[in-house]
Design a protein around this motif. Structure first.
Motif, PDB file in Angstrom:
ATOM      1  N   LEU A   8       0.819  -1.225   0.000  1.00 54.75           N
ATOM      2  CA  LEU A   8       0.000   0.000   0.000  1.00 54.75           C
ATOM      3  C   LEU A   8       0.848   1.270   0.000  1.00 54.75           C
ATOM      4  O   LEU A   8       0.320   2.382   0.043  1.00 54.75           O
ATOM      5  CB  LEU A   8      -0.930  -0.010   1.215  1.00 54.75           C
ATOM      6  N   VAL A  53       2.767   2.696  -2.347  1.00 53.20           N
ATOM      7  CA  VAL A  53       2.650   3.591  -3.515  1.00 53.20           C
ATOM      8  C   VAL A  53       1.303   4.334  -3.509  1.00 53.20           C
ATOM      9  O   VAL A  53       1.281   5.561  -3.645  1.00 53.20           O
ATOM     10  CB  VAL A  53       2.917   2.846  -4.847  1.00 53.20           C
ATOM     11  N   PRO A  54       0.163   3.642  -3.330  1.00 52.84           N
ATOM     12  CA  PRO A  54      -1.089   4.414  -3.231  1.00 52.84           C
ATOM     13  C   PRO A  54      -1.106   5.410  -2.062  1.00 52.84           C
ATOM     14  O   PRO A  54      -1.663   6.505  -2.198  1.00 52.84           O
ATOM     15  CB  PRO A  54      -2.183   3.354  -3.079  1.00 52.84           C
ATOM     16  N   THR A  55      -0.500   5.041  -0.943  1.00 55.86           N
ATOM     17  CA  THR A  55      -0.446   5.981   0.185  1.00 55.86           C
ATOM     18  C   THR A  55       0.306   7.242  -0.225  1.00 55.86           C
ATOM     19  O   THR A  55      -0.147   8.372   0.008  1.00 55.86           O
ATOM     20  CB  THR A  55       0.268   5.325   1.393  1.00 55.86           C
ATOM     21  N   VAL A  80      -1.454   9.756  -2.411  1.00 55.02           N
ATOM     22  CA  VAL A  80      -2.430  10.638  -1.764  1.00 55.02           C
ATOM     23  C   VAL A  80      -1.671  11.728  -0.995  1.00 55.02           C
ATOM     24  O   VAL A  80      -1.917  12.921  -1.173  1.00 55.02           O
ATOM     25  CB  VAL A  80      -3.359   9.849  -0.808  1.00 55.02           C
ATOM     26  N   PHE A  89      -6.447   3.975  -8.689  1.00 54.00           N
ATOM     27  CA  PHE A  89      -5.262   3.331  -8.096  1.00 54.00           C
ATOM     28  C   PHE A  89      -5.214   3.560  -6.584  1.00 54.00           C
ATOM     29  O   PHE A  89      -5.006   2.622  -5.814  1.00 54.00           O
ATOM     30  CB  PHE A  89      -4.004   3.881  -8.774  1.00 54.00           C
ATOM     31  N   VAL A  90      -5.425   4.805  -6.155  1.00 52.88           N
ATOM     32  CA  VAL A  90      -5.323   5.070  -4.711  1.00 52.88           C
ATOM     33  C   VAL A  90      -6.549   4.556  -3.949  1.00 52.88           C
ATOM     34  O   VAL A  90      -6.500   4.408  -2.728  1.00 52.88           O
ATOM     35  CB  VAL A  90      -5.062   6.570  -4.389  1.00 52.88           C
ATOM     36  N   GLN A 100      -7.435   1.666  -3.672  1.00 51.89           N
ATOM     37  CA  GLN A 100      -7.142   0.402  -2.976  1.00 51.89           C
ATOM     38  C   GLN A 100      -6.841   0.610  -1.492  1.00 51.89           C
ATOM     39  O   GLN A 100      -6.870  -0.334  -0.709  1.00 51.89           O
ATOM     40  CB  GLN A 100      -6.011  -0.369  -3.662  1.00 51.89           C
ATOM     41  N   LEU A 101      -6.594   1.863  -1.093  1.00 47.59           N
ATOM     42  CA  LEU A 101      -6.385   2.140   0.328  1.00 47.59           C
ATOM     43  C   LEU A 101      -7.617   1.775   1.154  1.00 47.59           C
ATOM     44  O   LEU A 101      -7.496   1.446   2.341  1.00 47.59           O
ATOM     45  CB  LEU A 101      -6.068   3.626   0.541  1.00 47.59           C
TER      46      LEU A 101
END
Lengths: 489, 95
Positions: free
Chosen positions: A306, A308-310, A313, B37-38, B40-41
């Motif tokens: 997680l 890269v997605p973190t 943001v 993509f984000v 998925q958090l």
């Protein structure tokens, strides 16, 4: 030592040569400025070359040496990423927005290095506002990788990495928000150190994502990185995120053996996403560490997927806030003939920023906007805490975590520009250290498809000594860091 | 597409960023991919997790409320697009 091969030397060797009187700082700087002239047309590593001030600084360095007043970097040349403010010198951050910005002051990093006698040769090309992993977002065009001119040198500190790899400069400053020092170091066969968050002052370093940004160096060896870090690190009252923590003598401990060093290996780092030849080079490097007395242990970072997605943001959120300062009023690009104030803001920013920077500002504005803040920003800061906790637990059992720096060697320019996610995933192994504020270093450890591969070492907070020692001991046993791209010897 | 053109134009206005007609389709497409993509958090279990405030758990340092900066307006204004008598010039805001 003839002046024909001064460019082949790293900082430590050059310091010795200057001290022994083998050559002068003026001779050294002249030789390297000739290298810029000979190679930068093909590489595009520089945005600004400061030849005149470099020669003046070299003359001063020689005069000081003659008087016996030498700083630890007296007469040693280096280049600064164009994200660092340099008084009286163009500071563009790779953007049209700052195309004409002449900084009225020096960044602390610039000031400290100059204070120790270092000579700036110029300012290096970079992804616009450090947002990119390939140097292709620069307003001034992409940097070419000296190992293969059709390939990217990585980014965002691509010009710094390429100039060190091509033997134009022995050392360069860089910045790392998600891998921007370590990934280009890996892709160009150089040594790249990102210190602990808060270790090096960010005063005068143009902000991208303030909870992640950190200044560091790209050099030919860990020893050279240790030399520079000793000058750059330390508390700075002008940076509110600077941490008041003692600065050790980074050179002193380099000689200690790796006997008993506990090295953690993360299984997910070697999953399907990793290029096979890259994986083999990294495994060979781990075997070298083991042969030097280190023990290898598997560690688990369960939330790593997680990261890269973190990051995508948190970093855009902070970027949208930081880049709001570019309003076309006090400095930077202003659109012509605005209808009114709103039109001036919107068009100045629309014209001044490139596509990737705009995407990140928009992403950040979206995740912070009413109704989305909890689902994205708050959630990301929670996951970020989980990732930091994973590292904390891992460092209870190991001294360093080792793995690949990047999933594959250098990719072709243009190959990843269509899909932002493909580009973002380049930083999958490096982003975790930024999210948790940890120091990391990438060192050359072999080749894949005739392109350099980087070994990535991450340590606990303020663990730079351990990282540098591990890297230095590895470099005593191997010669990957001395390999030079063809045509640049 | 997780984002609509109108939404992106609204965000762009909030960010005071002009996205040209020639850029909008590509911007909507790529921003949608980033948002997907984000997303998925949302799978992560963050029950009772305190959001990170600082990577080293450090507190914000404060300094005494005293004047430490000197007036360097003239030098700073050398980088300004339009100034007059020490003031920054902007388009007329009051009719």
């Amino acid at each position: 030592m003839s002046s024909n091969d001064l460019h082949t030397q790293g900082l430590t060797q050059l310091a010795r040569g200057l001290e022994n009187g083998g050559f002068t700082a003026v001779e050294l700087v002249t030789a390297l400025l000739d290298r810029v002239e000979a190679h930068d047309t093909e590489l595009n590593a520089f945005i600004t070359v400061t030849a005149d001030t470099a020669l003046q600084a070299a003359e001063r360095a020689d005069a000081e040496r003659n008087k016996g007043e030498t700083g630890v970097l007296n007469g040693l040349p280096l280049v600064h990423k164009d994200i660092f403010c340099t008084r009286g010198v163009l500071t563009t951050c790779g953007s049209r927005m700052l195309e004409n910005f002449v900084s009225p002051y020096d960044a602390t990093v610039v000031e400290r290095l100059a204070g120790a006698g270092a000579v700036m040769l110029g300012k290096t090309n970079m992804d616009e506002f450090a947002m990119g992993s390939s140097n292709e977002t620069s307003y001034f065009g992409p940097v070419k990788n000296p190992w293969d001119l059709t390939c990217s040198p990585g980014g965002s500190s691509g010009g710094s990495a390429a100039s060190v790899a091509a033997r134009i400069a022995p050392a360069a400053t860089g910045t790392d928000t998600g891998g921007s020092i370590r990934q280009p170091a890996a892709l160009t066969g150089t040594t790249g150190l990102k210190p602990t968050y808060g270790r090096v002052s960010r005063y005068g370093m143009i902000a991208f994502a303030s909870s992640l940004d950190q200044a560091g160096v790209i050099t030919r060896s860990a020893e050279d990185a240790a030399l520079l870090l000793g000058v750059m690190a330390g508390f700075d009252v002008r940076d509110s995120t600077s941490i008041d923590h003692p600065v050790p003598d980074y050179l002193a401990g380099l000689g200690e053996s790796l006997q008993g060093l506990r090295v953690g290996i993360v299984r997910q780092h070697f999953d399907a996403g990793l290029d096979a030849a890259t994986g083999n080079a990294v495994r060979d490097a781990l075997a070298v560490l083991e042969a030097q007395g280190a023990s290898l242990t598997e560690v688990d970072l369960p939330n790593l997927d997680l990261s890269v997605p973190t990051y995508y943001v948190v970093a855009p959120a902070e970027c949208s806030s930081n880049l709001s300062r570019f309003d076309g009023i006090r400095f930077g690009h202003r659109a012509g003939n605005p209808e009114d104030l709103l039109d001036m803001y919107c068009r100045s920013r629309g014209e001044g920023f490139g596509a990737e920077v705009k995407r990140r500002i928009l992403t950040g504005t979206y995740v912070l906007s009413a109704g989305y803040y909890d689902a994205y920003y708050l959630k990301a800061q929670q996951v970020r805490q989980l990732i930091a906790d994973d590292f904390r637990e891992a460092f209870a059992d190991v001294d360093v975590i080792a793995g690949p720096t990047a999933p594959a060697p250098a990719f072709r320019l243009g190959d990843k520009t269509d899909d932002p996610i493909t580009m973002y995933l380049n930083d999958i192994y490096t982003i975790g250290a930024n999210l948790a504020g940890l120091p990391g270093i990438s060192i050359p450890c072999g080749f894949a498809s005739e392109l350099p591969v980087g070994l990535h070492l991450v340590g606990p907070h303020f663990g730079e000594e351990q990282l540098l020692r591990t890297a230095h001991q590895y470099q005593l046993q191997t010669d990957w860091h001395t390999r030079c791209p063809e045509g640049y010897a | 597409m997780s984002l609509e053109k109108d939404q992106v134009q609204h965000i762009a206005m909030l960010a005071r960023l002009r996205v040209g007609d020639d850029e909008i389709a590509d911007t909507v497409d790529k921003l949608s991919r980033i948002v997907d993509f984000v997303d998925q958090l949302s799978q992560a279990d963050t029950t009772d997790v305190v959001p990170m405030a600082h990577p080293l758990d450090a507190a914000q340092r404060l300094r005494p409320d005293v004047v430490t900066e000197t007036d360097e307006r003239d030098e700073f204004q050398e980088n300004a697009p339009a100034v007059s008598d020490g003031f920054y010039l902007v388009p007329k805001v009051i009719e």
